[in-house]
Design an enzyme around this catalytic site. Sequence first.
Site, mmCIF file in Angstrom:
data_model
loop_
_atom_site.group_PDB
_atom_site.id
_atom_site.type_symbol
_atom_site.label_atom_id
_atom_site.label_comp_id
_atom_site.label_asym_id
_atom_site.label_seq_id
_atom_site.Cartn_x
_atom_site.Cartn_y
_atom_site.Cartn_z
ATOM 1 N N GLU A 80 0.832 -1.206 0.000
ATOM 2 C CA GLU A 80 0.000 0.000 0.000
ATOM 3 C C GLU A 80 0.864 1.251 0.000
ATOM 4 O OE1 GLU A 80 -3.138 0.068 -0.351
ATOM 5 O OE2 GLU A 80 -3.591 -2.062 -0.100
ATOM 6 N N CYS A 142 -7.000 -2.468 8.063
ATOM 7 C CA CYS A 142 -5.657 -2.454 7.476
ATOM 8 C C CYS A 142 -5.162 -1.022 7.362
ATOM 9 C CB CYS A 142 -5.670 -3.168 6.129
ATOM 10 S SG CYS A 142 -6.092 -4.914 6.315
ATOM 11 N N HIS A 166 -1.123 -5.841 1.364
ATOM 12 C CA HIS A 166 -2.306 -6.702 1.248
ATOM 13 C C HIS A 166 -1.955 -7.934 0.419
ATOM 14 C CE1 HIS A 166 -5.482 -3.634 2.479
ATOM 15 N NE2 HIS A 166 -5.855 -4.749 3.072
HETATM 16 N N1 PCA Z 1 -7.940 -7.375 5.995
HETATM 17 C C1 PCA Z 1 -8.827 -6.303 6.403
HETATM 18 C C2 PCA Z 1 -8.765 -6.262 7.896
HETATM 19 C C3 PCA Z 1 -8.137 -7.535 8.312
HETATM 20 C C4 PCA Z 1 -7.550 -8.087 7.079
HETATM 21 O O1 PCA Z 1 -6.805 -9.103 7.017
HETATM 22 C C5 PCA Z 1 -8.581 -4.988 5.678
HETATM 23 O O2 PCA Z 1 -8.155 -5.037 4.500
HETATM 24 O O3 PCA Z 1 -8.811 -3.917 6.225
#
Ligand code: PCA
Length: 201
Positions: A80, A142, A166
């Site tokens: 990100e 996240c 992610h």
């Molecule tokens: N993904 C979520 C919250 C926990 C996770 O593994 C997110 O992308 O915010």
Amino acid sequence: MKKLLLTGFEPFLDHSSNPTDYIVKQLDGKVVGNYQITGHVLPVEFDRSAEKLLNHVHELEPDAVISLGLAAGRNKITPERVAINVNDGVRDNSGNKPIDVPIIEAGNDAYFSTLPIRRMVDHLLEKGIPAEISNTAGTYLCNNVMYSMLHDTRQRGTNIPSGFIHVPASFQLAVQNPKLPGWPLDTIQKAIELVIKVLDE
Ligand code: PCA
């Protein structure tokens, strides 16, 4: 040997597992590149996740922090670029559902990742693993932990590399929900090991 704090999340919403939970437990205690890894799994709760993360940071005093989360539906590893000062999302694991709430009252609007995200993506692509920089971490947990971590390092003047990556759903999740692209867990784990190796290049 440098210290890396690697975090993942517990399962949330209708996902029966979270690949980041598995990866963090697999890599906890291992050495990858120049880093000894300490892994922790965070709750998916607006009131607790960031506090837990920051407690781990203050206790371990790591040289770098990488937080991982599941982005079900994405089909690439996506570091990100930016976290924004907003909590807004579906119910968390404690039933909390904030709407348009700042993470830090009067905090900066946003923070950029201090991980070498371009190098990470280029390295993964060289190794044949689909990857792309993501320009939104959403407004759920996240984004919350990424923003909170970057805010904390800025406040304390500790300029360690820190940010969020992610990962796609696992095969297991894809079997349970045929609309999801799924990856083998060991490929996701290998991708994370590869990005840790480029931290110091
Ligand atoms: N993904 C979520 C919250 C926990 C996770 O593994 C997110 O992308 O915010």
